[in-house]
Enzyme design. Structure first.
Site: not given
Ligand code: PBG
Length: 330
Positions: A123, A133, A198, A208, A251, A277
């Site tokens: 990403c 992104c 996602k 973040r 996700k 997270s």
């Molecule tokens: C984007 C990405 C994100 C997460 C994994 N890959 C964040 C987003 O879309 O802001 C989130 C993972 C998590 O919250 O554990 N590179």
């Protein structure tokens, strides 16, 4: 379907003790289910706990391999890497530099811990000055220009030794673009695990903070999915499979168990769920306050993700669960 009727049938007979419960248990958590996420940061000799994610650390490359060895020694088969570069710029050029943070981390792990699978998150949000992104044009992410940069990124990851790439930017056509780039560079054996469905989720908050990847303006709703949409998730997944995704991902996990179940029932590829997270942080916070039994809540949540149909789970709980499994506690 024939189900017994009371009093001939008494379902409680099969719940009387732990031995019989073990025999009839339908879902199990095993080490084989687990993928552990790791954050890599610039500098040397740095190990920093993420404030909103107790027990989760960010490592500089020189300290990363010890962390990976611990994961390997617990019997977890894979890690997924997220990088925070030394310098961010408009396009996120660190992502395709052979000296980029992920490339250096991957090479180091493959040298020192060859027997763990290294998946790289693909990403731009951690690498761009604006935190979106992809490439911006007139304040919007330009889909097709971003595809060109994604191709450079995956080839560089594969050159560094990545075993699998996981595009997470929700760009249209990203899987096809990545597949063709990998194939033409001699990496047709490298699988793609696509973040297919996602959602634009508030559950990414702690990530973040950990990855310094919050968008500087606006949000990600023009590329990540609307949490209200179930059928569209299946469409995204089916399109990705057609483009060549080897594994598809849903996700976050817990607020989207219906989506995981749909994907499992309507596809023939392995399904990954990302227990994100915010899902981790809530359990840790509840446990710290003494309001819930953290360990039991964790197991119950992970079981629900498997029961819904996930074949594997990316989870910050991976080490905690592995310890329980290895100790014969679950
Ligand atoms: C984007 C990405 C994100 C997460 C994994 N890959 C964040 C987003 O879309 O802001 C989130 C993972 C998590 O919250 O554990 N590179």
């Amino acid at each position: 379907m024939i189900v017994g009727r009371f009093p001939e049938s008494r379902p409680r007979r099969l719940r009387r003790n732990e031995q019989i419960r073990r025999l009839v248990r339908e879902t199990h958590l095993t080490l084989d289910d687990l993928i552990y996420p790791l954050f890599v940061i610039p500098g040397e000799n740095r190990v920093e706990e993420v404030p909103s994610m107790p027990g989760v650390y960010r490592y500089s490359v020189d300290r990363l391999t010890d962390a990976v060895k611990e994961v390997r020694d617990l019997g977890i088969p894979a890690v997924i890497l997220f990088g925070i570069p030394e310098h961010k710029d408009e396009v996120g050029s660190d992502t395709w530099s052979d000296e980029g943070i992920i490339q250096r981390a991957t090479r180091r792990i493959k040298e020192e811990v060859p027997d763990i699978l290294v998946i790289t998150d693909v990403c731009f949000c951690e690498y761009t000055s604006h935190g979106h992104c992809g490439v911006l044009r007139d304040g919007e992410v330009d889909n097709d220009a971003t595809l060109e940069n994604l191709k450079k990124q995956v080839v560089s990851h594969a050159r560094a030794g990545a075993d699998m790439v996981a595009p997470s930017g929700m760009m249209d056509g990203m899987v096809r673009a990545i597949r063709s780039a990998l194939d033409s560079a001699g990496f047709s054996h490298i699988p793609i695990m696509s973040y297919s469905a996602k959602f634009a989720s508030a559950f990414y908050g702690p990530f973040r903070e950990a990855a310094q990847s919050a968008p500087a303006f606006g949000d990600r709703r023009s590329y990540q999915m609307d949490p209200a949409n179930r059928r569209e998730a299946l469409k995204e997944v089916l399109m990705d499979i057609e483009e060549g995704a080897d594994i598809v991902m849903v996700k976050p996990a817990l607020a989207y168990l219906d989506v995981i179940s749909d994907v499992k029932q309507n596809t023939l590829v392995p399904v990954c769920a990302y227990n994100v997270s915010g899902e981790y942080a809530l359990v840790k916070a509840g446990g710290r306050l003494g309001w819930v039994d953290e360990e039991r809540v964790m197991i119950e949540m992970l079981l629900s993700i498997k029961r819904a149909g996930a074949d594997m789970i990316i989870t910050y709980f991976a080490k905690d669960v592995a310890k329980l499994i290895n100790g014969g506690k679950i």
